[in-house]
Design an enzyme around this catalytic site. Structure first.
Site, mmCIF file in Angstrom:
data_model
loop_
_atom_site.group_PDB
_atom_site.id
_atom_site.type_symbol
_atom_site.label_atom_id
_atom_site.label_comp_id
_atom_site.label_asym_id
_atom_site.label_seq_id
_atom_site.Cartn_x
_atom_site.Cartn_y
_atom_site.Cartn_z
ATOM 1 N N TYR A 60 9.493 -13.579 9.307
ATOM 2 C CA TYR A 60 8.912 -12.343 9.822
ATOM 3 C C TYR A 60 9.937 -11.582 10.664
ATOM 4 O O TYR A 60 10.371 -12.058 11.713
ATOM 5 C CB TYR A 60 7.676 -12.620 10.690
ATOM 6 C CG TYR A 60 6.473 -13.147 9.947
ATOM 7 C CD1 TYR A 60 6.440 -13.198 8.552
ATOM 8 C CD2 TYR A 60 5.357 -13.594 10.632
ATOM 9 C CE1 TYR A 60 5.330 -13.685 7.883
ATOM 10 C CE2 TYR A 60 4.236 -14.071 9.968
ATOM 11 C CZ TYR A 60 4.235 -14.127 8.593
ATOM 12 O OH TYR A 60 3.132 -14.610 7.931
ATOM 13 N N SER A 200 -4.786 -11.593 6.693
ATOM 14 C CA SER A 200 -5.320 -10.328 6.156
ATOM 15 C C SER A 200 -6.845 -10.319 6.151
ATOM 16 O O SER A 200 -7.467 -9.925 5.162
ATOM 17 C CB SER A 200 -4.797 -10.065 4.738
ATOM 18 O OG SER A 200 -3.417 -9.813 4.749
ATOM 19 N N LEU A 206 -7.984 -2.063 5.416
ATOM 20 C CA LEU A 206 -8.965 -1.392 4.567
ATOM 21 C C LEU A 206 -10.395 -1.586 5.062
ATOM 22 O O LEU A 206 -11.274 -0.778 4.768
ATOM 23 C CB LEU A 206 -8.859 -1.897 3.128
ATOM 24 C CG LEU A 206 -7.592 -1.548 2.349
ATOM 25 C CD1 LEU A 206 -7.678 -2.085 0.933
ATOM 26 C CD2 LEU A 206 -7.367 -0.038 2.322
ATOM 27 N N LEU A 207 -10.645 -2.666 5.832
ATOM 28 C CA LEU A 207 -12.001 -2.978 6.266
ATOM 29 C C LEU A 207 -12.262 -2.596 7.720
ATOM 30 O O LEU A 207 -13.211 -3.077 8.326
ATOM 31 C CB LEU A 207 -12.279 -4.476 6.058
ATOM 32 C CG LEU A 207 -12.232 -4.940 4.603
ATOM 33 C CD1 LEU A 207 -12.351 -6.461 4.517
ATOM 34 C CD2 LEU A 207 -13.329 -4.278 3.781
ATOM 35 N N LYS A 210 -11.906 2.840 8.870
ATOM 36 C CA LYS A 210 -11.118 4.056 9.066
ATOM 37 C C LYS A 210 -10.716 4.714 7.751
ATOM 38 O O LYS A 210 -10.454 5.916 7.698
ATOM 39 C CB LYS A 210 -9.875 3.710 9.889
ATOM 40 C CG LYS A 210 -8.974 4.884 10.221
ATOM 41 C CD LYS A 210 -7.782 4.420 11.059
ATOM 42 C CE LYS A 210 -6.844 5.578 11.375
ATOM 43 N NZ LYS A 210 -5.669 5.141 12.165
#
Length: 306
Positions: A60, A200, A206-207, A210
Site C-alpha cells: 500500500y 470494500s 458506491l453504498l 452519495k
C-alpha cells in the site's frame, strides 16, 4: 464500539476497523485530498472512537501506508491491533522473514498483531511461507496468522501447511453488491473459527448513498476500477440498492453508509475495514455499531441485492 475475538486467539478486534489502502495511493487522492498529516489524524481519531483494528500491507503506497500508521500509533501502540500483509511474490520462507523485517521498520514496532498473505500463490507452493509464519509467531514477532482472498479450497491447502498453529482470519471483499462468500466461504470460516475481515464493505463508496449509476465516485482511475470490480450490469442496478438503503436509513435516523456497514457486520465472525479519506467518515463508520437491522430490513436488502 463492539469487539470480537480474532479467530480463536486472545486478540479482541473492533467490529468496524480501518482500512488504509488509500494511504499513499495517488488514485485515491493522495497528495490532493489526503496527505500524511490528515492520515495520521484519521488513525488517531479512529482510536479515540474505539476502532482498534488497523489494516495495511507492504504494497500500500509502496510502504507509505505502514509508515503513516507507525507514526500515528507510536504513543499507543499496544492499544491497537495492526494487521499487515506480505505480497505473494515474497511468500517464500526467506521472503516472508525479509518482508516482515521491512514492515516492522516502517511501522516502528517490534511485532505485528496479524500477518497475512495478501493473495494466494497459484503457481508456486506456499509451504515455505507458512513455515516462516509459524516460526515468526513462536518468536513473538507476529501474534496471529491470516490469509487474504483465499477460497475454501485454498484455505484447506494452507491449513495443511501449518503444523502447530491455525489460520485466524481471511480478508476478502464482502458487501451488498458482492455476496458470493455467503455460498461457501462464510459458513466454512464460521465452522473453522476463522474471522472474516471484509474489505470494500461500502463497495468503494458506491453504498454511501452519495452516488448513482450515472454519478460514480472519483477520477477516471476510480471509475475504471469500479467498472472492473462491479461490472456494468451491476452498476446499472445500483440505484435500486441505494434507494432501499436511504429508505431504511431515514426511518432509523442514521446514514445509508451505516446501514450498509451494519449489514456486513451482522455476522458474528465478520468485521469490516472501510477505508476513509476524512475524519468525519471515521465517525460515521463507528456509528454503524451498537445496533442491529431488523429481520424486515434485512429481507428488503436481501431482495434487492440477491
Amino acid at each position: 464500539m463492539e469487539y470480537v475475538s480474532l479467530g480463536r486467539t486472545e486478540l479482541k478486534v473492533s467490529k468496524v476497523g480501518l482500512g488504509t489502502w488509500q494511504f499513499g495511493a495517488g488514485y485515491w487522492g493522495w497528495g490532493k485530498e489526503l496527505d500524511r498529516e490528515k492520515a495520521v489524524r484519521i488513525v488517531r481519531t479512529a482510536k479515540e472512537l474505539g476502532i482498534n483494528l488497523i489494516d495495511t500491507a507492504e504494497i500500500y503506497g509502496w510502504g507509505e501506508s505502514e509508515r503513516v500508521i507507525g507514526e500515528a500509533v507510536k504513543d499507543f501502540r499496544e492499544e491497537v491491533v495492526i494487521a499487515t500483509k506480505v505480497w505473494p511474490t515474497n511468500f517464500t520462507y526467506r521472503g516472508v522473514k525479509k518482508a516482515l523485517k521491512k514492515s516492522l521498520e516502517r511501522l516502528g514496532t517490534d511485532y505485528v498483531d496479524l500477518y497475512q498473505v495478501h493473495w494466494p500463490r497459484k503457481v508456486f507452493p506456499m509451504k515455505g511461507g507458512f513455515k516462516a509464519m509459524e516460526e515468526l509467531l513462536e518468536e513473538g514477532r507476529i501474534r496471529a496468522i491470516g490469509v487474504s482472498n483465499f477460497s475454501v479450497k485454498q484455505m484447506e491447502e494452507a491449513k495443511g501447511y501449518l503444523k502447530r498453529h491455525e489460520i485466524s482470519s481471511n480478508q476478502v471483499e464482502y458487501n451488498l453488491l458482492k455476496r458470493s462468500i455467503e455460498e461457501d466461504l462464510l459458513p466454512y470460516a464460521r465452522g473453522e473459527g476463522v474471522t472474516i475481515i471484509a474489505y470494500s464493505p461500502l463497495a468503494q463508496g458506491l453504498l454511501t448513498g452519495k452516488y448513482t449509476s450515472k454519478k460514480l465516485p472519483g477520477n477516471w482511475q476510480r471509475r475504471l476500477m469500479i467498472r472492473y470490480y462491479f461490472y456494468r450490469r451491476w452498476v446499472k442496478r445500483l440505484d435500486e440498492v441505494v434507494d432501499v438503503l436511504k429508505e431504511i436509513a431515514k426511518a432509523r435516523g442514521v446514514h445509508p453508509a451505516q446501514v450498509a456497514l451494519n449489514w456486513v457486520i451482522r455476522h458474528d465472525n465478520v468485521v469490516a475495514i472501510p477505508g476513509v479519506k476524512k475524519e468525519e467518515h471515521v465517525r460515521l463508520n463507528a456509528g454503524a455499531t451498537g445496533w442491529r437491522l431488523s429481520e424486515e430490513e434485512l429481507l428488503k436488502l436481501d431482495r434487492v441485492t440477491r
